[in-house]
Motif scaffolding. Structure first.
Motif, PDB file in Angstrom:
ATOM      1  N   ILE A  20      68.569  67.288  33.828  1.00 44.62           N
ATOM      2  CA  ILE A  20      67.926  66.003  33.573  1.00 44.62           C
ATOM      3  C   ILE A  20      66.758  65.803  34.550  1.00 44.62           C
ATOM      4  CG2 ILE A  20      69.964  64.921  32.538  1.00 44.62           C
ATOM      5  CD1 ILE A  20      70.563  63.613  35.211  1.00 44.62           C
ATOM      6  N   ASP A  21      65.905  64.828  34.249  1.00 45.00           N
ATOM      7  CA  ASP A  21      64.741  64.538  35.101  1.00 45.00           C
ATOM      8  C   ASP A  21      65.192  64.254  36.528  1.00 45.00           C
ATOM      9  OD1 ASP A  21      62.661  64.651  33.156  1.00 45.00           O
ATOM     10  OD2 ASP A  21      63.351  62.739  32.353  1.00 45.00           O
ATOM     11  N   GLY A  22      64.543  64.906  37.476  1.00 48.25           N
ATOM     12  CA  GLY A  22      64.850  64.652  38.881  1.00 48.25           C
ATOM     13  C   GLY A  22      66.031  65.450  39.405  1.00 48.25           C
ATOM     14  N   SER A  23      66.561  66.377  38.618  1.00 46.49           N
ATOM     15  CA  SER A  23      67.732  67.145  39.072  1.00 46.49           C
ATOM     16  C   SER A  23      67.352  68.164  40.144  1.00 46.49           C
ATOM     17  CB  SER A  23      68.414  67.835  37.890  1.00 46.49           C
ATOM     18  OG  SER A  23      67.484  68.594  37.147  1.00 46.49           O
ATOM     19  N   GLY A  24      66.109  68.614  40.142  1.00 47.73           N
ATOM     20  CA  GLY A  24      65.667  69.593  41.141  1.00 47.73           C
ATOM     21  C   GLY A  24      65.222  70.918  40.549  1.00 47.73           C
ATOM     22  N   GLU A 197      72.120  70.538  49.489  1.00 41.88           N
ATOM     23  CA  GLU A 197      70.720  70.543  49.922  1.00 41.88           C
ATOM     24  C   GLU A 197      69.975  71.763  49.352  1.00 41.88           C
ATOM     25  OE1 GLU A 197      69.287  72.301  52.828  1.00 41.88           O
ATOM     26  OE2 GLU A 197      71.022  73.634  52.919  1.00 41.88           O
ATOM     27  N   VAL A 198      68.669  71.638  49.358  1.00 39.45           N
ATOM     28  CA  VAL A 198      67.773  72.558  48.661  1.00 39.45           C
ATOM     29  C   VAL A 198      68.025  74.041  48.981  1.00 39.45           C
ATOM     30  CG1 VAL A 198      65.332  73.207  48.556  1.00 39.45           C
ATOM     31  CG2 VAL A 198      65.970  70.811  48.412  1.00 39.45           C
ATOM     32  N   ASP A 199      68.146  74.377  50.297  1.00 37.34           N
ATOM     33  CA  ASP A 199      68.292  75.781  50.684  1.00 37.34           C
ATOM     34  C   ASP A 199      69.622  76.368  50.218  1.00 37.34           C
ATOM     35  OD1 ASP A 199      65.819  75.882  51.857  1.00 37.34           O
ATOM     36  OD2 ASP A 199      66.545  75.291  53.827  1.00 37.34           O
ATOM     37  N   ALA A 200      70.690  75.569  50.291  1.00 32.75           N
ATOM     38  CA  ALA A 200      72.008  76.049  49.853  1.00 32.75           C
ATOM     39  C   ALA A 200      71.984  76.339  48.349  1.00 32.75           C
ATOM     40  CB  ALA A 200      73.080  75.012  50.184  1.00 32.75           C
TER      41      ALA A 200
END
Ligand SMILES: Nc1ncnc2c1ncn2[C@@H]1O[C@H](COP(=O)(O)OP(=O)(O)OP(=O)(O)O)[C@@H](O)[C@H]1O
Ligand SMILES: [Mg+2]
Length: 222
Positions: A20-24, A197-200
């Motif tokens: 969905i929008d904003g999921s990453g 978080e992004v890196d994980a």
């Protein structure tokens, strides 16, 4: 010389990012793209709708907040038209050239949004997707799965586009659609719990990508 340029006659890979929008999605697609380049792979990153001059014009029509009266079938066909041009002009030629193509949204977005979200016939959408993509099916699809509140927080923009401005009930149907797709096609579609978080998240995605890269090397060694 990149790893794939050693033998150019083997097809590359198609990896797609959904959610969905904003999921990453865009964050993770960009991170995987840079990781692949760093590791010496030949890669291309494209987004939907868009990615070619024609498709970007279709994108503008699709996402224009003024187009509140767009019929659901118009929306479906415009996404398919944008995809058909992107596949014909970029995705297919690059895969044929041995490139790893990363696509930020692809066929599953039409199934999830226009099928599960708008209620259009999913079997028809699958056939339309096959036509638009010349039956170019992703080797692996990552669905970044976050709850609606997290997605809303991440996506918070001052001027949402037409799709971003949809109400929560619609977004929930889309999310359920992604869950259904992942259940129906477990060999291709991986649901990634996206709250971390992004890196994980990137490391998880990288681990899941490695076997596909091994396949690429094996087919090239033959
Ligand atoms: N795992 C994460 N944790 C926290 N913030 C994140 C994470 N992933 C992405 N973000 C942030 O959330 C915002 C939306 O991310 P991103 O643009 O990648 O989402 P998207 O799924 O591509 O959205 P859209 O559908 O609107 O294109 C960005 O500001 C990004 O930096
Ligand atoms: Mg994005």
């Amino acid at each position: 010389m990149t790893k794939q340029k050693e033998k150019m006659n083997q097809p590359g890979l198609l990896l797609t990012f959904e959610g969905i929008d904003g999921s990453g999605k865009s964050t993770q697609a960009t991170m995987l793209f840079h990781r692949l380049l760093k590791e010496g792979y030949n890669a291309l990153l494209v987004r939907e709708p868009g990615g070619t001059s024609i498709s970007e014009k279709i994108r503008d029509v699709l996402l224009d907040i003024k187009h509140q009266n767009m019929a659901d079938t118009t929306e479906l066909l415009l996404y398919a038209a944008s995809r058909a041009q992107l596949v014909a002009e970029k995705i297919k030629p690059h895969i044929d050239d041995g490139v790893i193509v990363l696509c930020d949204r692809y066929t599953d977005s039409s199934l999830a949004y226009q099928g599960y979200g708008r209620g259009l016939n999913t079997e028809f959408i699958k056939n339309l997707n096959a036509l638009a993509t010349q039956e170019t099916i992703p080797d692996l699809t990552f669905v970044i799965d976050v709850d609606l509140a997290t997605a809303a927080k991440r996506a918070s923009v001052d001027d949402p586009d037409r799709m971003e401005s949809e109400k929560n009930a619609f977004k929930k149907r889309v999310q359920n659609g992604y869950h259904a797709i992942a259940e129906q096609e477990p060999a291709r579609v991986v649901l990634i719990p996206g709250e971390e978080e992004v890196d994980a998240l990137h490391e998880k995605i990288w681990e899941l990508t490695i076997p596909k890269l091994e396949l690429l090397k094996t087919s090239k060694d033959q």
